[in-house]
Design a protein around this motif. Structure first.
Motif, PDB file in Angstrom:
ATOM      1  N   ASP A 120      -3.264  11.789   3.546  1.00  0.00           N
ATOM      2  CA  ASP A 120      -4.494  12.494   3.940  1.00  0.00           C
ATOM      3  C   ASP A 120      -4.559  13.904   3.348  1.00  0.00           C
ATOM      4  N   GLY A 121      -4.102  14.023   2.104  1.00  0.00           N
ATOM      5  CA  GLY A 121      -4.184  15.299   1.418  1.00  0.00           C
ATOM      6  C   GLY A 121      -3.063  16.266   1.723  1.00  0.00           C
ATOM      7  N   ALA A 122      -2.123  15.875   2.597  1.00  0.00           N
ATOM      8  CA  ALA A 122      -1.027  16.793   2.946  1.00  0.00           C
ATOM      9  C   ALA A 122      -0.154  17.114   1.738  1.00  0.00           C
ATOM     10  N   SER A 123      -0.040  16.166   0.800  1.00  0.00           N
ATOM     11  CA  SER A 123       0.761  16.441  -0.397  1.00  0.00           C
ATOM     12  C   SER A 123       0.112  17.529  -1.250  1.00  0.00           C
ATOM     13  N   LEU A 124      -1.222  17.579  -1.287  1.00  0.00           N
ATOM     14  CA  LEU A 124      -1.907  18.642  -2.017  1.00  0.00           C
ATOM     15  C   LEU A 124      -1.639  19.999  -1.382  1.00  0.00           C
ATOM     16  N   ASP A 125      -1.660  20.029  -0.047  1.00  0.00           N
ATOM     17  CA  ASP A 125      -1.390  21.290   0.650  1.00  0.00           C
ATOM     18  C   ASP A 125       0.021  21.785   0.337  1.00  0.00           C
ATOM     19  N   ALA A 126       0.993  20.859   0.331  1.00  0.00           N
ATOM     20  CA  ALA A 126       2.361  21.246   0.021  1.00  0.00           C
ATOM     21  C   ALA A 126       2.475  21.720  -1.421  1.00  0.00           C
ATOM     22  N   ASN A 127       1.736  21.056  -2.312  1.00  0.00           N
ATOM     23  CA  ASN A 127       1.725  21.441  -3.725  1.00  0.00           C
ATOM     24  C   ASN A 127       1.211  22.871  -3.883  1.00  0.00           C
ATOM     25  N   CYS A 172       3.258   0.086  -7.835  1.00  0.00           N
ATOM     26  CA  CYS A 172       3.324   0.365  -9.271  1.00  0.00           C
ATOM     27  C   CYS A 172       3.938  -0.830 -10.015  1.00  0.00           C
ATOM     28  N   ASP A 173       5.016  -1.362  -9.461  1.00  0.00           N
ATOM     29  CA  ASP A 173       5.652  -2.537 -10.067  1.00  0.00           C
ATOM     30  C   ASP A 173       4.728  -3.744 -10.030  1.00  0.00           C
ATOM     31  N   ARG A 174       4.049  -3.921  -8.901  1.00  0.00           N
ATOM     32  CA  ARG A 174       3.174  -5.077  -8.751  1.00  0.00           C
ATOM     33  C   ARG A 174       2.054  -5.058  -9.785  1.00  0.00           C
ATOM     34  N   ARG A 175       1.512  -3.877 -10.057  1.00  0.00           N
ATOM     35  CA  ARG A 175       0.407  -3.756 -11.008  1.00  0.00           C
ATOM     36  C   ARG A 175       0.878  -3.666 -12.460  1.00  0.00           C
ATOM     37  N   GLY A 176       2.178  -3.534 -12.671  1.00  0.00           N
ATOM     38  CA  GLY A 176       2.687  -3.434 -14.029  1.00  0.00           C
ATOM     39  C   GLY A 176       2.374  -2.114 -14.692  1.00  0.00           C
ATOM     40  N   ILE A 177       2.282  -1.043 -13.900  1.00  0.00           N
ATOM     41  CA  ILE A 177       1.974   0.284 -14.439  1.00  0.00           C
ATOM     42  C   ILE A 177       3.236   0.881 -15.048  1.00  0.00           C
ATOM     43  N   THR A 178       3.138   1.347 -16.288  1.00  0.00           N
ATOM     44  CA  THR A 178       4.300   1.883 -16.995  1.00  0.00           C
ATOM     45  C   THR A 178       3.921   3.144 -17.770  1.00  0.00           C
ATOM     46  N   GLY A 179       4.948   3.797 -18.340  1.00  0.00           N
ATOM     47  CA  GLY A 179       4.731   4.923 -19.236  1.00  0.00           C
ATOM     48  C   GLY A 179       4.062   6.112 -18.567  1.00  0.00           C
ATOM     49  N   GLN A 180       3.168   6.759 -19.317  1.00  0.00           N
ATOM     50  CA  GLN A 180       2.521   7.976 -18.833  1.00  0.00           C
ATOM     51  C   GLN A 180       1.629   7.733 -17.620  1.00  0.00           C
ATOM     52  N   ALA A 181       1.260   6.477 -17.378  1.00  0.00           N
ATOM     53  CA  ALA A 181       0.373   6.174 -16.249  1.00  0.00           C
ATOM     54  C   ALA A 181       1.104   6.218 -14.912  1.00  0.00           C
ATOM     55  N   VAL A 182       2.440   6.191 -14.931  1.00  0.00           N
ATOM     56  CA  VAL A 182       3.203   6.100 -13.685  1.00  0.00           C
ATOM     57  C   VAL A 182       3.037   7.353 -12.835  1.00  0.00           C
ATOM     58  N   THR A 183       3.257   8.536 -13.428  1.00  0.00           N
ATOM     59  CA  THR A 183       3.221   9.780 -12.650  1.00  0.00           C
ATOM     60  C   THR A 183       1.865  10.012 -11.983  1.00  0.00           C
ATOM     61  N   PRO A 184       0.729   9.970 -12.714  1.00  0.00           N
ATOM     62  CA  PRO A 184      -0.544  10.182 -12.020  1.00  0.00           C
ATOM     63  C   PRO A 184      -0.823   9.144 -10.949  1.00  0.00           C
ATOM     64  N   PHE A 185      -0.383   7.907 -11.156  1.00  0.00           N
ATOM     65  CA  PHE A 185      -0.598   6.881 -10.137  1.00  0.00           C
ATOM     66  C   PHE A 185       0.171   7.212  -8.857  1.00  0.00           C
ATOM     67  N   LEU A 186       1.444   7.557  -9.002  1.00  0.00           N
ATOM     68  CA  LEU A 186       2.255   7.856  -7.824  1.00  0.00           C
ATOM     69  C   LEU A 186       1.748   9.097  -7.100  1.00  0.00           C
ATOM     70  N   LEU A 187       1.371  10.123  -7.850  1.00  0.00           N
ATOM     71  CA  LEU A 187       0.857  11.335  -7.212  1.00  0.00           C
ATOM     72  C   LEU A 187      -0.460  11.062  -6.493  1.00  0.00           C
ATOM     73  N   ASP A 188      -1.302  10.230  -7.096  1.00  0.00           N
ATOM     74  CA  ASP A 188      -2.571   9.863  -6.450  1.00  0.00           C
ATOM     75  C   ASP A 188      -2.318   9.096  -5.157  1.00  0.00           C
ATOM     76  N   GLN A 189      -1.336   8.215  -5.179  1.00  0.00           N
ATOM     77  CA  GLN A 189      -1.004   7.459  -3.967  1.00  0.00           C
ATOM     78  C   GLN A 189      -0.506   8.387  -2.865  1.00  0.00           C
ATOM     79  N   LEU A 190       0.261   9.397  -3.235  1.00  0.00           N
ATOM     80  CA  LEU A 190       0.736  10.358  -2.235  1.00  0.00           C
ATOM     81  C   LEU A 190      -0.425  11.131  -1.625  1.00  0.00           C
ATOM     82  N   VAL A 191      -1.384  11.520  -2.448  1.00  0.00           N
ATOM     83  CA  VAL A 191      -2.547  12.239  -1.932  1.00  0.00           C
ATOM     84  C   VAL A 191      -3.334  11.349  -0.972  1.00  0.00           C
ATOM     85  N   ARG A 192      -3.596  10.119  -1.407  1.00  0.00           N
ATOM     86  CA  ARG A 192      -4.418   9.197  -0.617  1.00  0.00           C
ATOM     87  C   ARG A 192      -3.784   8.853   0.733  1.00  0.00           C
ATOM     88  N   HIS A 193      -2.491   8.624   0.710  1.00  0.00           N
ATOM     89  CA  HIS A 193      -1.835   8.087   1.903  1.00  0.00           C
ATOM     90  C   HIS A 193      -1.124   9.142   2.746  1.00  0.00           C
TER      91      HIS A 193
END
Length: 302
Positions: free
Chosen positions: A274-281, A251-272
């Motif tokens: 293998d969907g286990a974060s969605l199951d926990a959600n 996130c820091d490397r790409r310069g992602i800030t503001g409202q874009a931070v949360t969806p980016f981090l959550l997407d990274q959790l899903v991707r990395h």
């Protein structure tokens, strides 16, 4: 505010039967299709199975709806033009005729305006990491500080600064209690690593606090009931820590800030994970909804 309250919800409120408000952001933006619609229907069924009426909330064509029918639920799940609406966005969406799924803050506001006292969600928003530099904070804490509603959740999203969020809630006067735990849950995780000052062990105990809030006559602030996801259903804590650390650096490397931070981090959790974060959600939300229905029943005396 002109609310479109469904017949089932309106009749339940008039008869003082239990009602549980449900947000729609998880349907439109939190889960992929077709799982999102299956989960949405399942959550409503879980509420009904416990003797309460579900009130999924969304804005359709500029009109806030409290309680959706089948076609409306499908629209929220499948229409790619459905926006994500916080409470600040509601007048803009209404005036422009837009459609949107409601976040925690918008759902809590609309639920309270319609007379619903109990609301179930996954995780709350709060203070973001590096707040001293970014001043980035969710609208949830401030809205809950002035809205009389009981929110059943799994804590705050684990990508946030949890101790800072707890401090912010304390400063704002928002009551927080663990449900059958003295530890504050971490959304995907059973334990965020931080304690809570109060513990409630039954729906009846929660309802008693709600009644005490009313009898006190103080500020119209929320009661947060933080229910942890079961250890067997949580995301592996080690995996969570590794993926989140890598995601924050990216996130820091790409310069992602503001409202874009949360969806980016959550997407990274899903991707990395293998969907286990969605199951926990989903596990967390499902448990929260079931508990909320029981609290609503205790509150109404059913």
């Amino acid at each position: 505010m002109v609310l479109v309250v469904s017949k089932d919800v309106r009749e339940a409120l008039e008869a003082r039967r239990p009602v549980v408000a449900l947000e729609s952001t998880i349907i439109a933006h939190g889960l992929p299709a077709p799982r999102n619609l299956r989960v949405a229907r399942g959550l409503e069924d879980d509420v009904r199975a416990r003797g309460a009426v579900p009130a999924t909330i969304a804005v359709l064509d500029g009109r806030p709806h409290v309680g959706l029918d089948g076609p409306q639920l499908e629209r929220v799940a499948n229409d790619p033009t459905v926006r994500k609406l916080g409470h600040r966005d509601l007048p803009l969406a209404m005036a422009s005729g837009a459609s949107g799924a409601t976040t925690v803050s918008a759902t809590a506001l609309l639920a309270a305006r319609s007379g619903i006292r109990v609301f179930a969600t996954g995780g709350l928003g709060g203070v973001h990491r590096q707040w001293t530099a970014t001043q980035d904070e969710s609208a949830d804490p401030a809205l809950l500080a002035r809205t009389r509603i009981t929110v059943v959740c799994a804590g705050v999203k684990s990508i946030l600064d949890v101790p800072a969020t707890l401090q912010r809630l304390e400063t704002l006067g928002v009551a927080v209690a663990g449900y059958r735990t003295s530890r504050f849950p971490g959304f995907y995780l059973t334990d965020s690593g931080h304690p809570v000052d109060w513990r409630l062990d039954s729906p009846g105990a929660v309802a008693n606090v709600m009644r005490a809030q009313d009898s006190l006559g103080g500020p119209d602030s929320a009661l947060i009931v933080a229910r942890p996801v079961a250890e067997a259903e949580q995301l592996d804590p080690g995996l969570h820590a590794r993926v989140l650390d890598a995601a924050l650096k990216e996130c820091d490397r790409r310069g992602i800030t503001g409202q874009a931070v949360t969806p980016f981090l959550l997407d990274q959790l899903v991707r990395h994970t293998d969907g286990a974060s969605l199951d926990a959600n989903v596990a967390a939300v499902t448990g929260n909804v079931r508990l909320a229905a029981r609290i609503a029943a205790a509150w109404t005396g059913v």
